[in-house]
Design an enzyme around this catalytic site. Structure first.
Site, mmCIF file in Angstrom:
data_model
loop_
_atom_site.group_PDB
_atom_site.id
_atom_site.type_symbol
_atom_site.label_atom_id
_atom_site.label_comp_id
_atom_site.label_asym_id
_atom_site.label_seq_id
_atom_site.Cartn_x
_atom_site.Cartn_y
_atom_site.Cartn_z
ATOM 1 N N HIS A 18 0.851 -1.207 0.000
ATOM 2 C CA HIS A 18 0.000 0.000 0.000
ATOM 3 C C HIS A 18 0.872 1.235 0.000
ATOM 4 O O HIS A 18 1.715 1.395 0.875
ATOM 5 C CB HIS A 18 -0.879 0.043 1.257
ATOM 6 C CG HIS A 18 -1.792 -1.127 1.351
ATOM 7 N ND1 HIS A 18 -3.047 -1.131 0.763
ATOM 8 C CD2 HIS A 18 -1.633 -2.332 1.945
ATOM 9 C CE1 HIS A 18 -3.605 -2.312 0.996
ATOM 10 N NE2 HIS A 18 -2.773 -3.057 1.698
ATOM 11 N N GLY A 22 -5.132 7.501 -0.007
ATOM 12 C CA GLY A 22 -5.281 8.587 -0.965
ATOM 13 C C GLY A 22 -4.286 8.544 -2.119
ATOM 14 O O GLY A 22 -4.434 9.280 -3.089
ATOM 15 N N HIS A 134 9.963 5.936 -14.545
ATOM 16 C CA HIS A 134 10.441 7.252 -14.072
ATOM 17 C C HIS A 134 11.642 7.169 -13.116
ATOM 18 O O HIS A 134 12.286 8.190 -12.867
ATOM 19 C CB HIS A 134 9.320 7.997 -13.337
ATOM 20 C CG HIS A 134 8.128 8.312 -14.192
ATOM 21 N ND1 HIS A 134 8.221 8.949 -15.405
ATOM 22 C CD2 HIS A 134 6.797 8.065 -14.001
ATOM 23 C CE1 HIS A 134 7.017 9.095 -15.919
ATOM 24 N NE2 HIS A 134 6.126 8.556 -15.093
ATOM 25 N N ASP A 169 2.753 4.146 -22.155
ATOM 26 C CA ASP A 169 2.236 4.828 -20.968
ATOM 27 C C ASP A 169 1.978 6.292 -21.373
ATOM 28 O O ASP A 169 2.680 6.824 -22.232
ATOM 29 C CB ASP A 169 3.334 4.741 -19.893
ATOM 30 C CG ASP A 169 2.926 5.192 -18.519
ATOM 31 O OD1 ASP A 169 2.856 4.323 -17.639
ATOM 32 O OD2 ASP A 169 2.715 6.401 -18.307
ATOM 33 N N HIS A 171 2.748 8.840 -19.831
ATOM 34 C CA HIS A 171 3.866 9.686 -19.406
ATOM 35 C C HIS A 171 5.144 9.393 -20.204
ATOM 36 O O HIS A 171 5.301 8.280 -20.725
ATOM 37 C CB HIS A 171 4.136 9.483 -17.904
ATOM 38 C CG HIS A 171 2.960 9.883 -17.068
ATOM 39 N ND1 HIS A 171 2.076 8.962 -16.554
ATOM 40 C CD2 HIS A 171 2.514 11.107 -16.697
ATOM 41 C CE1 HIS A 171 1.122 9.615 -15.884
ATOM 42 N NE2 HIS A 171 1.367 10.905 -15.965
ATOM 43 N N ASP A 259 -2.411 4.064 -18.127
ATOM 44 C CA ASP A 259 -2.936 5.405 -17.880
ATOM 45 C C ASP A 259 -3.165 6.165 -19.189
ATOM 46 O O ASP A 259 -3.661 7.295 -19.188
ATOM 47 C CB ASP A 259 -2.025 6.197 -16.908
ATOM 48 C CG ASP A 259 -0.546 6.081 -17.231
ATOM 49 O OD1 ASP A 259 -0.214 5.589 -18.327
ATOM 50 O OD2 ASP A 259 0.286 6.482 -16.391
ATOM 51 N N ARG A 265 -7.984 7.799 -14.227
ATOM 52 C CA ARG A 265 -8.113 8.822 -13.182
ATOM 53 C C ARG A 265 -7.087 9.952 -13.341
ATOM 54 O O ARG A 265 -7.371 11.101 -13.031
ATOM 55 C CB ARG A 265 -7.948 8.124 -11.829
ATOM 56 C CG ARG A 265 -8.228 8.967 -10.636
ATOM 57 C CD ARG A 265 -8.121 8.126 -9.357
ATOM 58 N NE ARG A 265 -7.737 8.979 -8.234
ATOM 59 C CZ ARG A 265 -7.307 8.540 -7.074
ATOM 60 N NH1 ARG A 265 -7.193 7.238 -6.855
ATOM 61 N NH2 ARG A 265 -6.991 9.367 -6.104
HETATM 62 N N1 LLX Z 1 3.969 6.584 -15.442
HETATM 63 C C1 LLX Z 1 4.123 5.640 -14.449
HETATM 64 C C2 LLX Z 1 4.460 4.327 -14.792
HETATM 65 C C3 LLX Z 1 4.601 3.362 -13.798
HETATM 66 C C4 LLX Z 1 4.372 3.685 -12.468
HETATM 67 C C5 LLX Z 1 4.098 5.015 -12.146
HETATM 68 C C6 LLX Z 1 3.988 5.982 -13.119
HETATM 69 N N2 LLX Z 1 3.747 7.305 -12.756
HETATM 70 C C7 LLX Z 1 2.638 7.988 -13.086
HETATM 71 O O1 LLX Z 1 1.782 7.472 -13.782
HETATM 72 C C8 LLX Z 1 2.462 9.358 -12.549
HETATM 73 C C9 LLX Z 1 1.215 9.938 -12.555
HETATM 74 C C10 LLX Z 1 1.051 11.226 -12.080
HETATM 75 C C11 LLX Z 1 2.122 11.935 -11.562
HETATM 76 C C12 LLX Z 1 3.367 11.347 -11.566
HETATM 77 C C13 LLX Z 1 3.535 10.058 -12.063
HETATM 78 C C14 LLX Z 1 4.408 2.677 -11.429
HETATM 79 C C15 LLX Z 1 3.976 1.379 -11.700
HETATM 80 C C16 LLX Z 1 3.924 0.424 -10.699
HETATM 81 C C17 LLX Z 1 4.296 0.747 -9.407
HETATM 82 C C18 LLX Z 1 4.757 2.020 -9.138
HETATM 83 C C19 LLX Z 1 4.812 2.979 -10.132
HETATM 84 ZN ZN ZN Z 2 2.201 6.894 -16.427
HETATM 85 CA CA CA Z 3 5.051 6.934 -22.843
#
Ligand code: LLX
Ligand code: ZN
Ligand code: CA
Length: 426
Positions: A18, A22, A134, A169, A171, A259, A265
Site C-alpha cells: 500500500h 489517498g 520514471h 504509458d 507519461h 494510464d 483517473r
Molecule cells: N507513469 C508511471 C508508470 C509506472 C508507475 C508510475 C507511473 N507514474 C505515473 O503514472 C504518474 C502519474 C502522475 C504523476 C506522476 C507520475 C508505477 C507502476 C507500478 C508501481 C509504481 C509505479
Molecule cells: Zn504513467
Molecule cells: Ca510513454
C-alpha cells in the site's frame, strides 16, 4: 492457438503493498488483473513463474548504492529531513511498509523475464508488476523507485546487440531515456502527453534525440490530450515501421502503461482497450523476442481489463466480452464487460490535428533516417556483427560457447557507454 511461447511472472504478494491512503497507485490492481487472467483460463496458455526477488546488488547495476542502501534500510517513520531532501521524497514517492520488497519483486520479475528471453525459454515474457519508467539512478520519481526496465535492458544487452524500448504509458519514459541517452545499443521510443505542465514536464520533446553515440537513438512522440484510437495507431504504426526499418532491434521491451486509456483517473487520452491493445499486437507480430511490462494506470478496473485483454493477445486467444465470475467481479459492475464503451467516460476532445500528427511522423522519420549515417548502422550489415540468426540462437543454448571473438567483443559495454561504473562496489 498461439505459435509463441509466453512466460508470465506472478507473485501473489505483490498486490498486498500500500502506498498509503489517498495515493493513486494501488498495487492491488495486480491481484485483480491476475484473477481476471485466470478466470479466462489464460494461465493455461502460458508458463507461469514465481519471480526471483532482485537483490540490492541487482538494483545497483543501474542505481547508486547509497540510494539502494537507503531504500533497503529505511522504515516509514525514520525518514529524516536530510533523507527527504537527498532522495527527493515527497507525497508522490512515500516510504511505505515493505517498499524494498515491492521493488525487489517487480524488478526481479523483469530481470528474470530478460534472462528467459536471453536463454530462448520463451518468445514473450509478461510482467504486469514492472514498468517503473520514471525511476532515476539517484532518486525515485513519479511513484517509481527502482527502474526495473533499465535493469532488464542491461540484462538483454548481454546477448542482444540492439534493444528497442517502446513506451505507450501516457507519461514520458524519462528514466529509461536518461539511462541510455548516450548509447546506440538501446533505442528508446516513448509516446506521451506533452505540454500543459503534464508530468514529468521537463522532458519528452521531439527535439530530445540523444547525444554522443546515442544521437538519433532517442525518439519522442509528444501528443496532446484526447488522442483517439485511430490517430494513435496511425502514428504508432508509422513510427514503429520506420524504427524497425532503420534500427532492426534484436529484442524489444514494451511498457504498456494503462494510464493512456480513456477514463483513467490521472490520464487524458481517449484510447479504448482495443486501441491500446492494437499497439501490443503490432509489436507481438514483429516476431522479435519481447518483454511486456505494466506501468501506470489509475482506474483499477480498466487496468485489469486492459492487461487481461493484452495477455490474451500475447497468447493469441480470443476471449469473451462477458467477464467470467471471479472473486473481484464486483469491480466490473454494472455490465461486467471486458470492453467498456468509452463514450460513457468523461469526454476529452482530440487536440491533435491531422497536420500536427503528420508533422511529428515526418520529424521522427527525418531523425531516424540519420541512424543510417551513424557508425552503429555499419553493424547491421557486417556478418561478424549481425545478430546470430534466430534459428541458430535456438539451436545454441549457451551463447558463450560458440560466439566468435567479434561477437563477444560486441557484447562488452564500450567505455562510458552507460553510467559510470561507480556502482560495482557494494
Ligand atoms: N507513469 C508511471 C508508470 C509506472 C508507475 C508510475 C507511473 N507514474 C505515473 O503514472 C504518474 C502519474 C502522475 C504523476 C506522476 C507520475 C508505477 C507502476 C507500478 C508501481 C509504481 C509505479
Ligand atoms: Zn504513467
Ligand atoms: Ca510513454
Amino acid at each position: 492457438m498461439s505459435t509463441k511461447k509466453v512466460s508470465y511472472a506472478f507473485c501473489e504478494d505483490v498486490g498486498n503493498f500500500h502506498y498509503g491512503t489517498g495515493h493513486p497507485m494501488k498495487p492491488h490492481r495486480l491481484a485483480v488483473t491476475h484473477h481476471l487472467v485466470m478466470s479466462y483460463g489464460l494461465h493455461k496458455k502460458m508458463q507461469i513463474f514465481r519471480p526471483y526477488k532482485a537483490s540490492a546488488l541487482d538494483m545497483c547495476r543501474f542505481h547508486d548504492p547509497e540510494y539502494i542502501n537507503f531504500l533497503q534500510n529505511t522504515v516509514p517513520k525514520s525518514v529524516s529531513i536530510q533523507d527527504r531532501r537527498q532522495f527527493n521524497l515527497g507525497d508522490d514517492c512515500p516510504i511505505f511498509d515493505g517498499l524494498f520488497d515491492f521493488c525487489a519483486l517487480s524488478t526481479g520479475a523483469s530481470l528474470e523475464g530478460a534472462q528467459k528471453l536471453n536463454q530462448n525459454q520463451c518468445d514473450i515474457c509478461i510482467n504486469w508488476s514492472g514498468g517503473f519508467h520514471h525511476a532515476k539512478k539517484y532518486e525515485p520519481s513519479g511513484f517509481c523507485y527502482v527502474n526495473d526496465i533499465v535493469i532488464a535492458i542491461l540484462e538483454l544487452l548481454k546477448y542482444h546487440p540492439r534493444v528497442l524500448y517502446v513506451d505507450i504509458d501516457i507519461h514520458h519514459g524519462d528514466g529509461v531515456q536518461e539511462a541510455f541517452y548516450t548509447t546506440d545499443r538501446v533505442m528508446t521510443l516513448s509516446f506521451h502527453k506533452y505540454g500543459d505542465k503534464f508530468f514529468p514536464e521537463v522532458s519528452g520533446s521531439m527535439y530530445e534525440i540523444g547525444i554522443d553515440s546515442g544521437r538519433y537513438y532517442s525518439v519522442n512522440v509528444p501528443l496532446k490530450e484526447g488522442i483517439d484510437d485511430q490517430n494513435y495507431f496511425h502514428i504508432f504504426k508509422s513510427v514503429m515501421t520506420h524504427v524497425m526499418e532503420f534500427y532492426r532491434p534484436t529484442a524489444i521491451v514494451l511498457q504498456c502503461g494503462a494510464d493512456s486509456l480513456a477514463g483513467d483517473r490521472l490520464g487524458c487520452f481517449s484510447l479504448s482497450l482495443k486501441g491500446h491493445g492494437d499497439c501490443v499486437k503490432f509489436v507481438k507480430d514483429l516476431n522479435v523476442p519481447t518483454l511486456v511490462l505494466g506501468g501506470g494506470g489509475y482506474t483499477l478496473r480498466n487496468v485489469a481489463r486492459c492487461w487481461t485483454y493484452e495477455t490474451s493477445l500475447c497468447v493469441d486467444e480470443e476471449i469473451s466480452n462477458i467477464i467470467p465470475v471471479n472473486i473481484y467481479s464486483e469491480f466490473f459492475k454494472p455490465d461486467y464487460v471486458l470492453h467498456p464503451n468509452i463514450e460513457n467516460f468523461r469526454k476529452i476532445d482530440n487536440a491533435n490535428s491531422k497536420q500536427y500528427i503528420e508533422a511529428i511522423i515526418q520529424h521522427t522519420y527525418d531523425t531516424l533516417k540519420m541512424c543510417q549515417h551513424s557508425p552503429a548502422v555499419q553493424m547491421f550489415d557486417s556478418p561478424a556483427n549481425a545478430l546470430i540468426d534466430e534459428k541458430e540462437r535456438r539451436e545454441e543454448p549457451n551463447p558463450d560457447v560458440r560466439m566468435s571473438q567479434q561477437d563477444y567483443d560486441d557484447l562488452i559495454e564500450k567505455n562510458n557507454e552507460f553510467y559510470e561504473k561507480d556502482n560495482d562496489v557494494m
